[in-house]
Design a protein around this motif. Structure first.
Motif, PDB file in Angstrom:
ATOM      1  N   ARG A 124       0.835  -1.204   0.000  1.00 54.61           N
ATOM      2  CA  ARG A 124       0.000   0.000   0.000  1.00 54.61           C
ATOM      3  C   ARG A 124       0.871   1.256   0.000  1.00 54.61           C
ATOM      4  O   ARG A 124       0.531   2.265  -0.633  1.00 54.61           O
ATOM      5  N   ASN A 125       1.992   1.176   0.701  1.00 49.50           N
ATOM      6  CA  ASN A 125       2.893   2.334   0.811  1.00 49.50           C
ATOM      7  C   ASN A 125       3.486   2.742  -0.538  1.00 49.50           C
ATOM      8  O   ASN A 125       3.874   3.901  -0.727  1.00 49.50           O
ATOM      9  N   ILE A 126       3.577   1.795  -1.472  1.00 50.46           N
ATOM     10  CA  ILE A 126       4.102   2.139  -2.798  1.00 50.46           C
ATOM     11  C   ILE A 126       2.971   2.218  -3.834  1.00 50.46           C
ATOM     12  O   ILE A 126       3.224   2.286  -5.029  1.00 50.46           O
ATOM     13  N   ASN A 127       1.729   2.202  -3.346  1.00 54.92           N
ATOM     14  CA  ASN A 127       0.554   2.333  -4.221  1.00 54.92           C
ATOM     15  C   ASN A 127       0.501   1.262  -5.316  1.00 54.92           C
ATOM     16  O   ASN A 127       0.313   1.563  -6.504  1.00 54.92           O
ATOM     17  N   LEU A 128       0.670   0.016  -4.919  1.00 55.26           N
ATOM     18  CA  LEU A 128       0.554  -1.090  -5.867  1.00 55.26           C
ATOM     19  C   LEU A 128      -0.780  -0.991  -6.598  1.00 55.26           C
ATOM     20  O   LEU A 128      -1.818  -0.764  -5.978  1.00 55.26           O
ATOM     21  N   SER A 129      -0.740  -1.187  -7.937  1.00 54.79           N
ATOM     22  CA  SER A 129      -1.974  -1.063  -8.719  1.00 54.79           C
ATOM     23  C   SER A 129      -2.102  -2.191  -9.728  1.00 54.79           C
ATOM     24  O   SER A 129      -1.196  -3.021  -9.882  1.00 54.79           O
ATOM     25  N   SER A 130      -3.202  -2.187 -10.449  1.00 60.43           N
ATOM     26  CA  SER A 130      -3.473  -3.219 -11.446  1.00 60.43           C
ATOM     27  C   SER A 130      -2.539  -3.120 -12.652  1.00 60.43           C
ATOM     28  O   SER A 130      -2.507  -4.028 -13.487  1.00 60.43           O
ATOM     29  N   ASP A 131      -1.776  -2.028 -12.741  1.00 58.43           N
ATOM     30  CA  ASP A 131      -0.819  -1.890 -13.842  1.00 58.43           C
ATOM     31  C   ASP A 131       0.470  -2.666 -13.579  1.00 58.43           C
ATOM     32  O   ASP A 131       1.262  -2.883 -14.491  1.00 58.43           O
ATOM     33  N   ASP A 132       0.681  -3.060 -12.326  1.00 52.09           N
ATOM     34  CA  ASP A 132       1.969  -3.608 -11.898  1.00 52.09           C
ATOM     35  C   ASP A 132       2.049  -5.125 -11.971  1.00 52.09           C
ATOM     36  O   ASP A 132       1.038  -5.823 -12.087  1.00 52.09           O
ATOM     37  N   VAL A 133       3.283  -5.617 -11.892  1.00 52.93           N
ATOM     38  CA  VAL A 133       3.566  -7.048 -11.753  1.00 52.93           C
ATOM     39  C   VAL A 133       4.264  -7.246 -10.422  1.00 52.93           C
ATOM     40  O   VAL A 133       5.247  -6.556 -10.124  1.00 52.93           O
ATOM     41  N   LEU A 134       3.763  -8.170  -9.616  1.00 59.77           N
ATOM     42  CA  LEU A 134       4.414  -8.484  -8.343  1.00 59.77           C
ATOM     43  C   LEU A 134       5.024  -9.875  -8.422  1.00 59.77           C
ATOM     44  O   LEU A 134       4.337 -10.848  -8.748  1.00 59.77           O
ATOM     45  N   VAL A 135       6.310  -9.966  -8.127  1.00 57.44           N
ATOM     46  CA  VAL A 135       6.990 -11.254  -8.052  1.00 57.44           C
ATOM     47  C   VAL A 135       7.233 -11.569  -6.577  1.00 57.44           C
ATOM     48  O   VAL A 135       8.012 -10.885  -5.908  1.00 57.44           O
ATOM     49  N   LEU A 147       3.197 -14.677   0.880  1.00 56.88           N
ATOM     50  CA  LEU A 147       1.838 -15.107   0.546  1.00 56.88           C
ATOM     51  C   LEU A 147       0.846 -13.968   0.752  1.00 56.88           C
ATOM     52  O   LEU A 147      -0.062 -13.754  -0.064  1.00 56.88           O
ATOM     53  N   GLY A 148       1.035 -13.212   1.824  1.00 57.27           N
ATOM     54  CA  GLY A 148       0.165 -12.065   2.082  1.00 57.27           C
ATOM     55  C   GLY A 148       0.306 -11.016   0.994  1.00 57.27           C
ATOM     56  O   GLY A 148      -0.682 -10.400   0.571  1.00 57.27           O
ATOM     57  N   GLY A 149       1.532 -10.814   0.531  1.00 61.97           N
ATOM     58  CA  GLY A 149       1.769  -9.853  -0.544  1.00 61.97           C
ATOM     59  C   GLY A 149       1.092 -10.267  -1.840  1.00 61.97           C
ATOM     60  O   GLY A 149       0.489  -9.450  -2.534  1.00 61.97           O
ATOM     61  N   LEU A 150       1.186 -11.555  -2.163  1.00 61.71           N
ATOM     62  CA  LEU A 150       0.549 -12.060  -3.378  1.00 61.71           C
ATOM     63  C   LEU A 150      -0.979 -11.950  -3.290  1.00 61.71           C
ATOM     64  O   LEU A 150      -1.639 -11.578  -4.267  1.00 61.71           O
ATOM     65  N   ASP A 151      -1.519 -12.257  -2.122  1.00 56.99           N
ATOM     66  CA  ASP A 151      -2.977 -12.149  -1.939  1.00 56.99           C
ATOM     67  C   ASP A 151      -3.448 -10.713  -2.144  1.00 56.99           C
ATOM     68  O   ASP A 151      -4.449 -10.460  -2.820  1.00 56.99           O
ATOM     69  N   TYR A 152      -2.728  -9.771  -1.563  1.00 56.94           N
ATOM     70  CA  TYR A 152      -3.117  -8.371  -1.703  1.00 56.94           C
ATOM     71  C   TYR A 152      -2.976  -7.925  -3.158  1.00 56.94           C
ATOM     72  O   TYR A 152      -3.849  -7.214  -3.698  1.00 56.94           O
ATOM     73  N   ALA A 153      -1.895  -8.348  -3.818  1.00 51.20           N
ATOM     74  CA  ALA A 153      -1.660  -7.962  -5.211  1.00 51.20           C
ATOM     75  C   ALA A 153      -2.809  -8.436  -6.106  1.00 51.20           C
ATOM     76  O   ALA A 153      -3.288  -7.699  -6.975  1.00 51.20           O
ATOM     77  N   ARG A 154      -3.252  -9.647  -5.882  1.00 57.61           N
ATOM     78  CA  ARG A 154      -4.358 -10.167  -6.688  1.00 57.61           C
ATOM     79  C   ARG A 154      -5.652  -9.410  -6.403  1.00 57.61           C
ATOM     80  O   ARG A 154      -6.476  -9.203  -7.301  1.00 57.61           O
ATOM     81  N   SER A 155      -5.817  -8.955  -5.179  1.00 59.50           N
ATOM     82  CA  SER A 155      -7.048  -8.232  -4.826  1.00 59.50           C
ATOM     83  C   SER A 155      -7.141  -6.880  -5.524  1.00 59.50           C
ATOM     84  O   SER A 155      -8.241  -6.361  -5.724  1.00 59.50           O
ATOM     85  N   VAL A 156      -5.977  -6.311  -5.897  1.00 60.99           N
ATOM     86  CA  VAL A 156      -6.000  -5.011  -6.588  1.00 60.99           C
ATOM     87  C   VAL A 156      -5.833  -5.181  -8.100  1.00 60.99           C
ATOM     88  O   VAL A 156      -5.779  -4.194  -8.838  1.00 60.99           O
ATOM     89  N   GLY A 157      -5.719  -6.429  -8.557  1.00 60.73           N
ATOM     90  CA  GLY A 157      -5.636  -6.676  -9.986  1.00 60.73           C
ATOM     91  C   GLY A 157      -4.244  -6.702 -10.577  1.00 60.73           C
ATOM     92  O   GLY A 157      -4.081  -6.771 -11.801  1.00 60.73           O
ATOM     93  N   ALA A 158      -3.210  -6.657  -9.725  1.00 59.50           N
ATOM     94  CA  ALA A 158      -1.843  -6.746 -10.233  1.00 59.50           C
ATOM     95  C   ALA A 158      -1.576  -8.172 -10.726  1.00 59.50           C
ATOM     96  O   ALA A 158      -2.176  -9.131 -10.236  1.00 59.50           O
ATOM     97  N   TYR A 159      -0.684  -8.307 -11.697  1.00 59.03           N
ATOM     98  CA  TYR A 159      -0.320  -9.636 -12.177  1.00 59.03           C
ATOM     99  C   TYR A 159       0.677 -10.222 -11.185  1.00 59.03           C
ATOM    100  O   TYR A 159       1.610  -9.551 -10.751  1.00 59.03           O
TER     101      TYR A 159
END
Length: 320
Positions: A124-135, A147-159
């Protein structure tokens, strides 16, 4: 639960590790490290798919973000830090996040990897968005922070891409693509900074290098978009310009200075006989692909030349 992980198992080849001579130690570790290449090769299709997605997202304003704990987090930070000098990329384009914050790069922050909510806060601090890719990088494939990071990333639409070194990992269920190079038990049981770390670094090298190649950051195997921020890189930049223009070193240095140290601009300017600003416009039109810039202008020049030749031929025929 750790006992079921291959990276935590005892390696039969190193059961007498403390009885080996230094030379025997070196040979054993080297033999085990050689297994990393095959493990990564087994994941070629997943890595290639990831590269395509990363390049597409980056070309449309998205970011590549690594998240991990311990060695995994440090390797993500390292790969992210190496992109700006290598590819002249914006430092915000490839980002590394480690559990416990940047201080964890140098000193372990106990317990940080066990928190799923901490990862969400960091993203959230870096404003992860649906435009981003999270590895998400987790050797075990079960690190709560990742795992928590991946769950949050999917909730905002990030790949989401999961990178682990154990075949049956929870991470597989949390990512759009999973890259799982299974390197087997470590020489030093559970020390995943060894083979697992090596395989992880190999994969990260492929992800960023592959994506940057697709984005036009290279010409052949030359690093034409490097940021000449020190004397070594300046010499490399000059050498690349010499190679692609056949200019003398002092001429290449002068050309680079005129072009604000931009290697692609210098090469385009010289090869096409245009000003640095005109070269930048041409490169912008080809999305920064140097080969495309040079070849497209070459085709235009060829058509002009053919047109002149045709006209000259017509005049000549008319005189007969």
């Amino acid at each position: 639960m750790l006992e079921h992980l291959t990276t935590e198992a005892r390696n039969p080849a190193s059961e007498h590790l403390d009885s080996l001579t230094p030379l025997e130690l070196v040979r054993l570790i080297n033999e085990e490290d050689a297994k990393c290449t095959a493990a990564v090769a087994d994941q070629a299709e997943q890595i290639a798919k990831s590269i395509e997605v990363i390049a597409h997202r980056l070309s449309h304003g998205g970011r590549l973000i690594y998240i991990g704990a311990g060695t995994s987090g440090r390797l993500g930070l390292l790969d992210a830090a190496e992109c700006p000098p290598t590819f002249r990329s914006d430092p915000s384009q490839v980002v590394g996040i480690i559990a416990g914050g940047h201080s964890a790069m140098f000193k372990a922050v106990e317990g940080a990897e066990d928190s799923q909510t901490l990862a969400e806060q960091d993203l959230r601090n870096i404003n992860l968005s649906s435009d981003d890719v999270l590895v998400g990088i987790a050797t075990s494939g079960r690190t709560p922070y990742v795992l928590g990071g991946l769950d949050y990333a999917r909730s905002v639409g990030a790949y989401t891409i999961g990178l682990a070194c154990n075949r049956d990992s929870l991470l597989r269920t949390r990512a759009d693509v999973s890259i799982i190079p299974v390197v087997g038990p470590e020489v030093l049981s559970g020390s995943t900074r060894m083979k697992a770390g090596t395989a992880t670094k190999m994969v990260l090298n492929m992800l960023t290098t592959g994506a940057m190649v697709l984005l036009g950051k290279t010409y052949g195997n030359l690093m034409v978009d490097l940021n000449a921020s020190n004397s070594k890189l300046l010499e490399r930049a000059k050498r690349i310009v010499c190679t692609l223009t056949e200019l003398a070193p002092e001429q290449a240095a002068s050309l680079l200075e005129t072009c604000n140290g931009e290697v692609k601009t210098a090469i385009t300017s010289y090869r096409l006989g245009v000003t640095p600003d005109e070269a930048r416009v041409i490169l912008h039109a080809t999305n920064g692909h140097l080969r495309a810039a040079l070849e497209s202008m070459g085709r235009l020049a060829g058509r002009s030349s053919n047109g002149r030749a045709a006209n000259n031929g017509h005049s000549s025929n008319g005189n007969h």
